[in-house]
Design an enzyme around this catalytic site. Structure first.
Site, PDB file in Angstrom:
ATOM      1  N   LYS B  97       0.828  -1.192   0.000  1.00 36.18           N
ATOM      2  CA  LYS B  97       0.000   0.000   0.000  1.00 36.18           C
ATOM      3  C   LYS B  97       0.873   1.257   0.000  1.00 36.18           C
ATOM      4  O   LYS B  97       0.575   2.243  -0.664  1.00 36.18           O
ATOM      5  CB  LYS B  97      -0.879  -0.031   1.261  1.00 36.18           C
ATOM      6  CG  LYS B  97      -2.096   0.838   1.194  1.00 36.18           C
ATOM      7  CD  LYS B  97      -2.859   0.796   2.517  1.00 36.18           C
ATOM      8  CE  LYS B  97      -3.471  -0.576   2.787  1.00 36.18           C
ATOM      9  NZ  LYS B  97      -4.173  -0.623   4.087  1.00 36.18           N
ATOM     10  N   HIS B 263      18.095 -11.800 -16.001  1.00 38.42           N
ATOM     11  CA  HIS B 263      18.025 -10.671 -16.932  1.00 38.42           C
ATOM     12  C   HIS B 263      17.201  -9.543 -16.299  1.00 38.42           C
ATOM     13  O   HIS B 263      16.210  -9.811 -15.641  1.00 38.42           O
ATOM     14  CB  HIS B 263      17.389 -11.115 -18.254  1.00 38.42           C
ATOM     15  CG  HIS B 263      17.616 -10.124 -19.345  1.00 38.42           C
ATOM     16  ND1 HIS B 263      16.852  -8.997 -19.509  1.00 38.42           N
ATOM     17  CD2 HIS B 263      18.565 -10.077 -20.322  1.00 38.42           C
ATOM     18  CE1 HIS B 263      17.312  -8.295 -20.543  1.00 38.42           C
ATOM     19  NE2 HIS B 263      18.346  -8.932 -21.059  1.00 38.42           N
TER      20      HIS B 263
END
Lengths: 411, 411
Positions: B97, B263
């Protein structure tokens, strides 16, 4: 996939100097075939079906632009033949390496019908959720536990029961409630669903409990099935912490036969920058829906966790847009909601919306259950076009009266 | 977890007006027990072990600060007892949040030893990858296919063979090569590993081929095992498209007995903004390593895909920091690398680095294999402290000579 189907990505690229046409061409070629002009003609014929295309470049170049003002919206078509029909492949193709190449934000994705056909989308959607609840003629009401960490089963059941007595349609776990010794998944489902049955005996109203689905990725499906076997009738899921593909796999699983509510946790790391990331309508709207969210939470324009109103409405539009051939997702604008905002919510979002409140229910001066009543009264009034102060003055609407005395209202 | 262990999150919060102390306290309470001051004393005693704490608030408030200049670095301690020992739970707790609550960026996480003990980390790490290759006394060299989309097995094998003849230690798939009819996973592994064996017969050098692991999340482990059964000796993985927990599960799987190269695809959606997202050293350094990346790719400070040098070095530091009790991850600064940059890379990163090149190998005027030789010659020279022009003038170093004539060099 060999019919020339493409997915189209729209980017906003900020750059004070770049040649936007050249940049667009570089993206279209670089992220597909790698190089083009130096290919032999025979090879070009073979490679053409893999080549990305510049669809449009819309440059915004005000005269005497101040630094940072110049940008272009660039649309690139990526042949479907280049990627498998899953969201990680599409996202890595269109915004893998490119995300790191300057001030560039991914605004939108238009999928080919071939690509979309791999996605069943929400299993329930707006109409399915309404069917489960038997509620068709008004916005739904969802409530959130006041606090959950450190609470035991008795306490949680008690909180749940009070919320249920308030007439809410859905109750969701806090997204930060994980597997824990005090309220483990199955015990939590048992306790809360028992409270739901007790409340239903009093209110006559059905209720969905979205239990937070957590744990190792490979155990999520079995955790969901355990919860369902124990009686859970909905799930809450922190999609962005796990990836859209996980939501897609869960929602596609025929044994996971309950609605899934997608929580936007971590979304703020991705959507708010004007220069980087992924736009909210794509991140919390279109992709959540394609991946199968039956309900999609996103920051409301009303509370402390703010998203501009236009962006909110664009998220909603993506969740219900009839152009996407999967079921709609229920929009759930969240945070900062109290009963006095209900007319505004209905004006902004219409009636196909879930009014979602935490503090606006538990903070009611007459307690949690009355806090739910206040919302239901506000929903009745706003749906009928009755101004809240008028409704609050009517006998039986003391709950609403107390709420708007405390929090005010917007008409 | 009952011993008071905490994980500490460091945030940078930009705000022109906020009371940073109050804001920090709001985070510490709001993201843990929910409310504190209004709890009865007896309840406080029970809840104290769940309560977040403000560790420090370091405000940067220049006099006459221009709009946007004022910020604070805030450190909050989150009790481990509140979350399960997995990265989705930790990330949702500390930046779920909260990520949507203003201009806030997650800079760092310090894990408790309890939390870290759930993570085996890289299975190979720097020393394990060196053991597999039998190379201990120099930086490694990795090459990337020139282009892969639309290429068939013959073509791919040919590209692979040329790269292997150049004396590279690792060859990685392009991250946008997914399962496809031309070069499906197992056929690709067979073809490339056959080319690797042919090259080894000529060069006497071992080589790792990192094949791109793609597909539905639930099939990744079995895809990895199929690839390994066919001869794959390394994997490439687009971690951020799937989530850290998936990397953690793959790297923890005893049957996935090969190094995994992480990656950074999509990372640019998260790290570059000063106001939002997750810092590069955490995103591409610490979390990749904790989740088990044996090699971690990240944008180099040299190429077109730019990351500032200090940020690069902080990513490297996180990958090799001895404070984290798991194996180190091999740093792989990527993009824009040619042989003339090797002295700079070694000065910036030391010798525990993988020199990673694509265009800087394939674009060599004498071809791909010679392009690899040029890098190996540059590595020998730079490791010995010999200036590149001197090395290039030596007999046998024609490859390096041609490279620095084309691309120049930095000393």
């Amino acid at each position: 996939m060999s019919n020339g189907a493409v997915c189209i990505a729209t980017y906003r690229l900020h750059d004070d100097k770049a040649d936007f046409q050249k940049k667009a061409l570089g993206i279209a070629v670089g992220l597909t075939v790698g190089s083009w002009t130096d290919l032999p003609e025979a090879r070009k014929a073979e490679m053409e079906k893999h080549l990305g295309r510049v669809v449009s470049v819309e440059a915004h170049e005000p005269e005497n632009a101040a630094p940072g003002e110049r940008y272009a919206d660039i649309r690139i078509a990526y042949p479907d033949v280049n990627f498998s029909r899953d969201l990680p492949a599409l996202l890595v193709t269109v915004f893998g390496k490119l995300s790191m190449d300057g001030k560039i934000k991914l605004l939108d994705l238009d999928f080919s019908s071939d690509f979309v056909s791999a996605f069943p989308g929400p299993k329930f959607g707006i109409s399915g959720v309404r069917d489960l609840l038997g509620v068709y003629n008004r916005p739904l009401l969802m409530s959130i536990f006041k606090s959950v960490i450190g609470h035991d089963l008795t306490n949680l059941r008690d909180q749940f029961h009070k919320q249920a007595l308030g007439g809410v349609d859905l109750i969701k776990d806090d997204e930060i409630l994980f597997e824990n010794p005090l309220t483990p998944l199955e015990k939590r489902v048992e306790a809360c669903m028992e409270a739901a049955r007790q409340a239903e005996a009093e209110t006559g109203q059905k209720l969905l409990y979205a239990v937070n689905l957590t744990g190792p990725t490979s155990k999520l499906a079995s955790n969901a099935k355990r919860a369902i076997a124990t009686g859970a009738n909905a799930l809450l899921f922190n999609v962005l912490a796990y990836g859209y593909d996980v939501l897609h796999e869960l929602s596609s699983d025929p044994e996971i036969s309950v609605p899934i509510a997608a929580h936007p946790a971590m979304a703020g790391a991705l959507y708010p920058s004007p220069h980087y990331g992924i736009s909210a309508p794509l991140l919390l709207g279109k992709l959540m829906r394609l991946a199968g969210a039956d309900l999609a939470l996103f920051p409301s324009p009303y509370g402390s966790v703010v998203m501009p109103r236009e962006e909110n409405l664009a998220v909603q539009a993506a969740l219900i847009d009839s152009a996407l051939p999967v079921r709609t997702s229920f929009p759930v604008p969240s945070a900062g909601i109290h009963p006095g905002l209900v007319p505004l919510i209905l004006r902004d979002f219409g009636s196909e919306v879930v009014v979602n409140a935490g503090g606006g229910i538990h903070g009611h001066p007459m307690g949690t259950a009355v806090g739910g009543h206040a919302f239901r009264q506000a929903i009745v009034a706003a749906s009928a076009g009755v101004p809240l102060p008028d409704a609050a003055a009517q006998p039986g609407n003391e709950a609403l009266k107390a709420a708007i005395e405390l929090w005010g209202y917007k008409q």
